[in-house]
Write a protein that holds these residues in place. Structure first.
Motif, PDB file in Angstrom:
ATOM      1  N   TYR A 133       5.197 -59.892  34.131  1.00 17.54           N
ATOM      2  CA  TYR A 133       5.833 -60.838  35.039  1.00 17.54           C
ATOM      3  C   TYR A 133       7.122 -60.200  35.544  1.00 17.54           C
ATOM      4  O   TYR A 133       7.800 -59.481  34.809  1.00 17.54           O
ATOM      5  N   ARG A 160      -2.683 -65.846  29.831  1.00 16.35           N
ATOM      6  CA  ARG A 160      -1.264 -66.085  30.134  1.00 16.35           C
ATOM      7  C   ARG A 160      -0.972 -67.579  30.128  1.00 16.35           C
ATOM      8  O   ARG A 160      -1.534 -68.339  30.943  1.00 16.35           O
ATOM      9  N   THR A 183       7.567 -65.207  41.542  1.00 18.22           N
ATOM     10  CA  THR A 183       6.542 -65.668  40.597  1.00 18.22           C
ATOM     11  C   THR A 183       5.731 -64.485  40.098  1.00 18.22           C
ATOM     12  O   THR A 183       5.772 -63.390  40.666  1.00 18.22           O
ATOM     13  N   ASP A 184       4.955 -64.713  39.025  1.00 18.86           N
ATOM     14  CA  ASP A 184       4.003 -63.692  38.589  1.00 18.86           C
ATOM     15  C   ASP A 184       2.710 -63.838  39.387  1.00 18.86           C
ATOM     16  O   ASP A 184       2.617 -64.659  40.310  1.00 18.86           O
ATOM     17  N   ALA A 230       9.155 -66.924  37.833  1.00 23.33           N
ATOM     18  CA  ALA A 230       9.637 -65.795  37.030  1.00 23.33           C
ATOM     19  C   ALA A 230      11.032 -66.091  36.494  1.00 23.33           C
ATOM     20  O   ALA A 230      11.749 -66.941  37.028  1.00 23.33           O
TER      21      ALA A 230
END
Lengths: 149, 541
Positions: free
Chosen positions: B75, B238, B417-418, B424
């Motif tokens: 990430y 995740r 964001t990831d 994130a």
């Protein structure tokens, strides 16, 4: 369009970034393999060709025959290019170091093994118990060295 | 579309140092244990140290910096408001895959800084309580070192020390000349073959993962045992958020994404978070509900606050003979704790360690050193430095304690964001005045030592320059404590707000000490596992 002339100029610049010589008789970075590694380093740089091209164009705009200049003038010219275009020039320097020192034949000239470090590694002898006792004796003799709570 | 998985008794989030240790502790309960890990196993052929151009991987897929690696399991981290960026590894073993294996324990005073020095807070546990768990974890990990260190209450690592090498012996003589404390480093690296793992071959590339299994990453220590014993390790999973029953206030499980991005529900009786000092607050802050609008377990408002690193700076000496610093574990030779404890005459509280790492390989040195993006000069000066300085270097790293400050924090980035769209983390961090004083003091003492050891010249950067990629040690962002107003979890890792939610990683540290935190993280995880077992009948009361 990348040309042979670009290649030649790039290698002349690489010759100045890491010059040959010294007591260890190191080769310069100005060889085809390093130049190719720099240009193809997309795993380590967003756009290596673009950075190199900016530097090459800046060099050519200042000297039509870079290779024909005396060595001190080549260095002085590159320092001007570095000042005018710090980001692409620094990227070229970084990629040159990566390409040059990733060649296994370079490492032994600096005392480091050419081999992949696994599985062989390096033979390092553990200090004897007597030696460690001698070395640590002064530390032990001073007694407790932490704050007691 | 959400898919549901069979409920488990214990759900652990993260397969790194602490997740593995607590899973091991809970094995004997025979509860059904599942661990969700966002990364994958690292297979033998993937270790870069088996390739001739192994150094290159430090700047690409094996960088310690997730923003450089940018792999699917990583990430991104916004560190624009920080002088240090977090580094890590996401995969089975977590950051023990690419950590350097230096293994000093915290000291008794580290747990009582409020009482002793009037700063930070005391921990709700002390050294004496954790000592048996340090010992147990040292056995499980295979720690090498020399017993009898006067810097600690007496203990002996299970294996003899690794070689300290020419570099270590040279510096040790300098310390002896000045009458300062030093000791061979404790290391999570095998000095002898053990349990099917090969002893260290002195490759010097601990940061690229240890292909020999000599380094005590949990991918080589705990996880083979755990998987053989039936713990389920689900990789490429995740976790998006922890879900909570809005009536009872208990955690009921998690939502997680699989490798294809599909969202799943995983129910559990007990949820244990083990994502360390950045990943854990990120997950809690992302777990919002009407019961916890500011993030789960965050009624104190302290989730993400009090972020601590260990700011580092380096000083190197140039000696007359080659120091062979590339041979041997890269961060571990000897450690001085002469300036570890508070001395009011120094003008700062708490202290620092002088760590003798070894030097590094030519490419990394030319690019500025490990964790630094500052290449050495080009041209004739380059030739001079590489030929006549690099092979003769021995260095000391000044590793300072970092005091907790609420302004140093992990929050959620509003945009970044990831790859699954999960917000994130954003780091806001600055050096405190006390830290700056320590860094300056440490640099001067390191110079003094190097000269005493025979260095013909000494090289140091500015005293306020710290290593950018020094964010290995991420602590304090969900700290322990007895008071729910001033802490996130209690004295054995249970959330004050959610009674079946535990945190076991570096985020629960109250203070940072000035030593590498992994031995303490794992000792704490084993201690918390022990408390869970002891309190099992009344665990959620």
């Amino acid at each position: 369009m990348w040309t042979d002339r670009n290649d030649e100029l790039l290698m002349k610049i690489l010759d100045e970034i890491i010059p040959a010589g010294g007591a260890r008789r190191m080769p310069s970075a100005g060889v085809k393999a390093v130049a190719e590694s720099v240009l193809s380093a997309t795993a380590y740089s967003d756009n290596p060709v673009e950075s190199v091209t900016v530097v090459l164009q800046a060099v050519e705009s200042r000297a039509g025959d870079f290779a024909g200049l005396p060595a001190p003038e080549r260095v002085a010219l590159l320092k001007l290019v570095e000042a005018d275009h710090p980001a692409p020039f620094n990227e070229l320097v970084r990629l040159t170091y990566m390409a040059y020192y990733s060649r296994p034949e370079i490492r032994p000239l600096l005392g480091v093994g050419a081999h992949p470090v696994h599985p062989g590694g390096y033979e390092v002898t553990r200090e004897s118990e007597d030696l460690m006792n001698d070395l640590t004796a002064p530390v032990r003799a001073r007694g407790i060295a932490y704050r007691q709570v | 579309m959400s898919m549901s998985n069979e409920p488990v008794d214990v759900l652990i989030i993260g397969a790194g140092a602490s997740g593995a240790a607590i899973a091991w502790s809970l094995l004997e309960t025979r509860m059904r244990i599942l661990c969700l890990e966002q990364g994958d196993h690292l297979h033998d052929k993937e270790f870069p140290s088996r390739r001739e151009d192994y150094e290159l991987s430090r700047y690409g897929a094996f960088s310690c910096d997730p923003n450089v690696r940018n792999l699917k399991q990583d990430y991104p981290i916004n560190s624009e408001q920080s002088c240090i960026t977090p580094v890590n590894w996401n995969g089975v073993g977590g950051s023990t895959v690419n950590f350097l294996g230096h293994w000093p324990r915290m000291k008794p005073s580290d747990f009582k800084t409020r009482t002793l020095d009037g700063v930070a807070e005391d921990w709700p546990v002390d050294y004496e309580t954790l000592e048996p768990f340090y010992d147990l974890n040292d056995e499980n990990t295979g720690v090498s070192g020399l017993g009898g260190n006067p810097g600690y209450p007496d203990y002996s690592p299970p294996l003899p020390p690794i070689p300290i090498g020419r570099l270590g012996r040279t510096l040790a003589n300098g310390f002896n000349q000045l009458g300062w404390h030093w000791w061979p480093s404790d290391v999570a690296i095998l000095s002898e073959d053990r349990d099917g793992r090969q002893k260290c071959v002195n490759a010097g590339t601990c940061d690229l993962g240890c292909a020999a299994g000599a380094k005590g990453g949990t991918n080589f220590t705990y996880w083979p045992i755990l998987e053989n014993a039936g713990v389920e390790l689900r990789t490429n999973a995740r976790v998006r958020e922890i879900i909570v029953d809005q009536e009872t206030g208990f955690a009921t499980g998690v939502l997680y994404h699989d490798a294809d991005g599909q969202l799943h529900v995983q129910k559990a009786e007990l949820v244990i978070v083990a994502c360390n000092g950045v990943g854990t607050p990120r997950l809690l802050l992302n777990s919002k509900s009407s019961l916890f609008p500011e993030g789960i377990a965050n009624r104190s408002g302290l989730v993400g606050k009090n972020l601590m690193f260990h700011p580092l700076t380096g000083v190197a000496g140039v000696f007359d003979e080659p120091m062979l610093g590339h041979e041997g574990p890269m961060a571990c030779s000897i450690l001085s704790q002469e300036f570890y404890e508070t001395d009011p005459e120094r003008g700062f509280v708490r202290g620092y360690g002088l760590h003798s790492g070894r030097s590094t390989t030519p490419m990394t040195f030319a690019l500025g050193g490990y964790g630094i993006d500052s290449p050495i000069p080009w041209g004739e000066e380059h030739r001079e430095i590489m030929d006549n300085i690099y092979p003769y270097l021995a260095g000391l790293t000044v590793v300072t304690e970092d005091l907790p400050e609420e302004c140093n924090s992990v929050t959620l980035d509003p945009e970044l964001t990831d790859s699954d769209g999960i917000p994130a983390p954003r780091i806001t961090y600055r050096l405190g005045d006390n830290t700056r004083k320590m860094l300056r003091h440490g640099q001067e003492k390191a110079k003094e030592l190097l000269r005493a050891a025979g260095a013909k010249s000494v090289i140091a950067k500015g005293s306020d320059e710290v290593w950018w990629r020094a964010g290995w040690h991420q602590m304090g962002t969900c700290r322990m404590g007895a008071d729910p107003e001033t802490s996130v979890v209690n004295g054995w890792g249970r959330s004050h707000d959610v009674r079946n939610l535990f945190i076991v990683d570096g985020s629960i540290f109250v203070t940072s000490g000035a030593v590498n935190p992994t031995p303490t993280i794992q000792a704490l995880a084993l201690y918390i596992g022990d408390r869970i077992k002891t309190n099992i009948a009344t665990l959620f009361d």
